[in-house]
Design a protein around this motif. Structure first.
Motif, PDB file in Angstrom:
ATOM      1  N   ALA A  30      40.825  39.182  39.776  1.00 30.21           N
ATOM      2  CA  ALA A  30      41.931  40.097  39.447  1.00 30.21           C
ATOM      3  C   ALA A  30      43.250  39.604  40.020  1.00 30.21           C
ATOM      4  O   ALA A  30      44.314  39.974  39.532  1.00 30.21           O
ATOM      5  CB  ALA A  30      41.622  41.496  39.966  1.00 30.21           C
ATOM      6  N   LEU A  31      43.193  38.757  41.040  1.00 32.45           N
ATOM      7  CA  LEU A  31      44.420  38.192  41.607  1.00 32.45           C
ATOM      8  C   LEU A  31      44.769  36.853  40.943  1.00 32.45           C
ATOM      9  O   LEU A  31      45.579  36.086  41.452  1.00 32.45           O
ATOM     10  CB  LEU A  31      44.260  38.003  43.124  1.00 32.45           C
ATOM     11  N   GLY A  32      44.113  36.590  39.819  1.00 29.01           N
ATOM     12  CA  GLY A  32      44.451  35.384  39.051  1.00 29.01           C
ATOM     13  C   GLY A  32      43.726  34.135  39.504  1.00 29.01           C
ATOM     14  O   GLY A  32      44.117  33.031  39.150  1.00 29.01           O
ATOM     15  N   GLN A  35      37.623  29.239  42.388  1.00 29.27           N
ATOM     16  CA  GLN A  35      38.208  29.895  43.567  1.00 29.27           C
ATOM     17  C   GLN A  35      37.486  31.204  43.862  1.00 29.27           C
ATOM     18  O   GLN A  35      37.246  31.538  45.019  1.00 29.27           O
ATOM     19  CB  GLN A  35      39.699  30.182  43.315  1.00 29.27           C
ATOM     20  N   ARG A  45      34.333  36.068  33.291  1.00 29.10           N
ATOM     21  CA  ARG A  45      33.870  37.287  33.960  1.00 29.10           C
ATOM     22  C   ARG A  45      32.511  36.951  34.528  1.00 29.10           C
ATOM     23  O   ARG A  45      31.791  36.118  33.972  1.00 29.10           O
ATOM     24  CB  ARG A  45      33.726  38.435  32.954  1.00 29.10           C
ATOM     25  N   LEU A  60      38.422  42.048  32.843  1.00 26.19           N
ATOM     26  CA  LEU A  60      37.252  42.101  33.732  1.00 26.19           C
ATOM     27  C   LEU A  60      36.070  42.729  33.014  1.00 26.19           C
ATOM     28  O   LEU A  60      34.965  42.788  33.541  1.00 26.19           O
ATOM     29  CB  LEU A  60      37.579  42.896  35.002  1.00 26.19           C
ATOM     30  N   ARG A  71      45.353  37.173  34.017  1.00 25.72           N
ATOM     31  CA  ARG A  71      45.150  38.087  35.155  1.00 25.72           C
ATOM     32  C   ARG A  71      46.250  37.954  36.210  1.00 25.72           C
ATOM     33  O   ARG A  71      46.467  38.871  36.987  1.00 25.72           O
ATOM     34  CB  ARG A  71      43.788  37.822  35.808  1.00 25.72           C
ATOM     35  N   LYS A  72      46.906  36.818  36.208  1.00 23.99           N
ATOM     36  CA  LYS A  72      48.026  36.645  37.138  1.00 23.99           C
ATOM     37  C   LYS A  72      49.187  37.542  36.689  1.00 23.99           C
ATOM     38  O   LYS A  72      49.980  37.995  37.484  1.00 23.99           O
ATOM     39  CB  LYS A  72      48.452  35.171  37.113  1.00 23.99           C
ATOM     40  N   SER A  78      47.424  42.530  36.616  1.00 27.30           N
ATOM     41  CA  SER A  78      46.475  42.537  37.727  1.00 27.30           C
ATOM     42  C   SER A  78      45.900  43.933  37.972  1.00 27.30           C
ATOM     43  O   SER A  78      46.637  44.914  38.020  1.00 27.30           O
ATOM     44  CB  SER A  78      47.169  42.015  38.987  1.00 27.30           C
ATOM     45  N   TYR A  79      44.597  43.965  38.134  1.00 31.51           N
ATOM     46  CA  TYR A  79      43.878  45.232  38.320  1.00 31.51           C
ATOM     47  C   TYR A  79      43.646  45.486  39.807  1.00 31.51           C
ATOM     48  O   TYR A  79      43.213  44.588  40.532  1.00 31.51           O
ATOM     49  CB  TYR A  79      42.543  45.126  37.579  1.00 31.51           C
ATOM     50  N   VAL A 104      38.374  46.155  48.130  1.00 31.56           N
ATOM     51  CA  VAL A 104      37.499  45.122  48.695  1.00 31.56           C
ATOM     52  C   VAL A 104      38.350  44.239  49.588  1.00 31.56           C
ATOM     53  O   VAL A 104      39.314  43.625  49.130  1.00 31.56           O
ATOM     54  CB  VAL A 104      36.867  44.257  47.577  1.00 31.56           C
ATOM     55  N   LEU A 112      38.726  40.895  51.636  1.00 32.51           N
ATOM     56  CA  LEU A 112      38.107  39.574  51.671  1.00 32.51           C
ATOM     57  C   LEU A 112      37.851  39.207  53.126  1.00 32.51           C
ATOM     58  O   LEU A 112      38.480  39.761  54.034  1.00 32.51           O
ATOM     59  CB  LEU A 112      39.028  38.562  50.999  1.00 32.51           C
ATOM     60  N   THR A 116      46.344  35.937  50.208  1.00 32.01           N
ATOM     61  CA  THR A 116      45.410  35.494  49.158  1.00 32.01           C
ATOM     62  C   THR A 116      46.126  34.971  47.911  1.00 32.01           C
ATOM     63  O   THR A 116      45.844  33.868  47.442  1.00 32.01           O
ATOM     64  CB  THR A 116      44.458  36.641  48.748  1.00 32.01           C
ATOM     65  N   ALA A 117      47.056  35.782  47.385  1.00 33.68           N
ATOM     66  CA  ALA A 117      47.702  35.381  46.128  1.00 33.68           C
ATOM     67  C   ALA A 117      48.429  34.050  46.295  1.00 33.68           C
ATOM     68  O   ALA A 117      48.319  33.164  45.437  1.00 33.68           O
ATOM     69  CB  ALA A 117      48.670  36.456  45.671  1.00 33.68           C
ATOM     70  N   GLU A 123      47.807  31.688  48.390  1.00 33.81           N
ATOM     71  CA  GLU A 123      46.855  30.572  48.549  1.00 33.81           C
ATOM     72  C   GLU A 123      46.152  30.236  47.240  1.00 33.81           C
ATOM     73  O   GLU A 123      45.914  29.064  46.943  1.00 33.81           O
ATOM     74  CB  GLU A 123      45.847  30.904  49.643  1.00 33.81           C
ATOM     75  N   LEU A 124      45.853  31.251  46.446  1.00 35.17           N
ATOM     76  CA  LEU A 124      45.196  30.978  45.154  1.00 35.17           C
ATOM     77  C   LEU A 124      46.112  30.163  44.249  1.00 35.17           C
ATOM     78  O   LEU A 124      45.647  29.325  43.478  1.00 35.17           O
ATOM     79  CB  LEU A 124      44.840  32.295  44.447  1.00 35.17           C
ATOM     80  N   HIS A 125      47.409  30.454  44.326  1.00 36.73           N
ATOM     81  CA  HIS A 125      48.321  29.848  43.356  1.00 36.73           C
ATOM     82  C   HIS A 125      49.224  28.770  43.956  1.00 36.73           C
ATOM     83  O   HIS A 125      50.118  28.270  43.273  1.00 36.73           O
ATOM     84  CB  HIS A 125      49.145  30.950  42.678  1.00 36.73           C
ATOM     85  N   ARG A 165      48.452  43.428  48.791  1.00 33.26           N
ATOM     86  CA  ARG A 165      47.934  42.093  48.439  1.00 33.26           C
ATOM     87  C   ARG A 165      48.168  41.819  46.947  1.00 33.26           C
ATOM     88  O   ARG A 165      48.554  40.714  46.559  1.00 33.26           O
ATOM     89  CB  ARG A 165      46.433  42.074  48.757  1.00 33.26           C
ATOM     90  N   SER A 166      47.968  42.832  46.107  1.00 28.25           N
ATOM     91  CA  SER A 166      48.195  42.647  44.667  1.00 28.25           C
ATOM     92  C   SER A 166      49.678  42.579  44.335  1.00 28.25           C
ATOM     93  O   SER A 166      50.087  41.835  43.448  1.00 28.25           O
ATOM     94  CB  SER A 166      47.554  43.777  43.866  1.00 28.25           C
ATOM     95  N   LEU A 190      51.280  39.237  44.503  1.00 26.29           N
ATOM     96  CA  LEU A 190      51.023  38.346  43.361  1.00 26.29           C
ATOM     97  C   LEU A 190      52.217  38.387  42.405  1.00 26.29           C
ATOM     98  O   LEU A 190      52.418  37.485  41.618  1.00 26.29           O
ATOM     99  CB  LEU A 190      49.737  38.810  42.650  1.00 26.29           C
TER     100      LEU A 190
END
Lengths: 256, 250
Positions: free
Chosen positions: A156-158, A163, A245, B56, B80-81, B84-85, B91, B93, B103-104, B106-108, B150-151, B154
């Protein structure tokens, strides 16, 4: 071993069957099938090896190794049979682990390039890697039940599939390697491994038997690492659908 | 100009009874910066609809478009970027609060905007929180707000908020509503909220989508909806707060 001694080993089957009947475990049929199958399978492979050792034709060695890999992949794949394509990935993994291990063993002249060495050592490598693959898959299924929220949060965070699943993969790789590493720590103290025991029984010097066993332990550690990491890398995408998914909760495999 | 997100004839079957529709033929659109409250009784598929919009959940029929481009043309992670849901059950991490907030980025592979993160945390009344604390040790309400921030970091074009204030006390809830309203104004982020709180839906939305009987029964201006809903189902829904609040996530 004389034929009489061989036949006498059935006394152990009789003990098992007796206990099953006495305690009403209902395992008599399975014990009978297990006894007959193990005897036939071992006799069969004994004659096959006898033939291959005599002919020394590399084609037969390759055929035996391929069938070992095929059977091992089929067996380990049944841990996650709902994941499409997993058996092929396991087969590729086992072939790579076996190929690399053999290349190193033969390349460094650690073992002789004869079927007497190649086939038994390959059997140990492929068999152990099969168990590692099975543990990895079981653990991944548990992870994806327990960590579904974590994976979805990252998606959900892309995040990409890789990852999102890397935490679960890392934990599963660790879990699948731990039994092999623990085995290294206690070997000789708790259990005397089959290969070493077999060599000693067959009359080899215990020190020579131990040297071979050390080789096997180290080979098993590297093949466990290779198998777990390679399988995780080439199969992580299978846990997702085409549009990234997570696949619907696969049923837990309760078999140990 | 094409809307930010458009849903064309979206249909979804029930997971337990595949022959029955959970909802069908839902057509709606959200423009950039628009704020929508998604209302409806429990089990009408509101969460499922948001999860579909975030890719999702698979759809059984229909099409999604982002800025006029069909969903099929997007890599799921790119979609999803942008959309965003944020789940109702937060949750955390593994790791600290700070690692969660990072998180965002680091992911991107983007720079972590620490001043922005601190401002958001303060606006969510979490300014006092020690960022070195393991995220798993936060309370339910702290987790929900940390997950939301956190969202936000993003910086998606649209946020899908699934009862995002459900674990919060009234003061924190109000703080989060203000924070999100300010965020939408500043960043032009579109938002779709699922809420069972009528007061909240009035204060955080320009539009109401009302779901019932497997359809999107109403879609219109928030004020107009509360002044006089056009369907009997919506009228009954507004008048029965107790049943509504008993509703959970579907």
């Amino acid at each position: 071993m004389s034929n009489l001694a061989l036949v006498s080993t059935l006394v152990f089957v009789a003990i098992t069957a007796f206990l099953s009947i006495r305690k009403k475990l209902g395992l008599e049929k399975d014990i009978l099938i297990g006894t007959v199958r193990s005897a036939l399978q071992l006799l069969f492979i004994g004659y096959v090896l006898h033939f291959v050792f005599d002919t020394r034709n590399p084609v037969f060695i390759v055929l035996i190794l391929l069938s070992m890999i095929g059977i091992a992949a089929w067996n380990a794949g049944s841990r996650a049979r709902e994941i499409r394509g997993i058996r092929l990935r396991i087969a590729i993994t086992l072939a790579c682990t076996e190929g690399l291990t053999m290349a190193l063993l033969l390349g460094f002249s650690i073992i002789e390039p004869t079927p007497q060495y190649i086939i038994p050592v390959s059997g140990i490598v492929i068999g152990s890697s099969m168990i590692v693959a099975g543990i990895y898959l079981n653990q991944m299924k548990r992870e994806l039940e327990a960590s579904r929220g974590e994976v979805e949060t990252l998606l959900a965070l892309g995040g990409t599939a890789k990852q999102a699943i890397q935490g679960a993969v890392k934990r599963s790789v660790r879990s699948s390697m731990i039994p092999t590493i623990d085995g290294m720590k206690t070997v000789g103290l708790v259990q005397l491994p089959g290969m070493m025991t077999g060599m000693i029984v067959a009359g080899a010097d215990p020190i020579e038997a131990v040297r071979y066993q050390m080789l096997i332990m180290f080979v098993l550690a590297s093949s466990a690492a290779l198998t777990a990491i390679l399988l995780s890398q080439i199969s992580y995408r299978l846990w997702f659908t085409k549009d990234v998914r997570l696949v619907q909760s696969p049923k837990q495999d309760t078999k140990s | 100009m094409a809307p930010l997100l458009s849903m064309n004839r979206i249909s979804k079957r029930r997971p337990d009874k595949a022959r029955e529709w959970l909802f069908d033929d839902i057509t709606a659109a959200i423009d950039k910066g628009e704020r929508v409250a998604l209302l409806g009784a429990s089990g009408t598929g509101k969460s499922t609809l948001l999860r579909i919009a975030a890719l999702l959940e698979p759809i059984d029929d229909g099409e999604l478009h982002l800025e006029g481009i069909a969903q099929i043309s997007f890599k799921p992670e790119h979609w999803r970027k942008k959309i965003s849901y944020v789940a109702q059950a937060p949750v955390m991490l593994a790791g600290t609060v700070e690692q969660n907030l990072r998180t965002a980025s680091e992911l991107h592979g983007t720079l972590f905007d620490e001043p922005l993160a601190r401002r958001c945390m303060a606006e969510a009344e979490l300014g006092h929180l020690d960022w070195k604390k393991p995220a798993a040790e936060l309370s339910g309400g702290e987790k929900q707000r940390t997950a939301l921030v956190r969202s936000l970091l993003l910086r998606p074009a649209m946020l899908l908020l699934d009862e995002t204030t459900s674990s919060l006390d009234p003061t924190s809830k109000e703080a989060v509503e203000h924070m999100l309203n300010r965020w939408a104004e500043r960043e032009g982020t579109a938002m779709a909220w699922i809420t069972h709180d009528m007061e909240q839906s009035r204060s955080v939305s320009d539009q109401i989508w009302f779901m019932g009987d497997g359809k999107l029964l109403e879609r219109g201006d928030t004020k107009a909806f509360f002044q006089g809903p056009s369907t009997e189902q919506a009228r009954r829904f507004i008048q029965k707060p107790i049943e509504r609040e008993a509703g959970g996530n579907e």
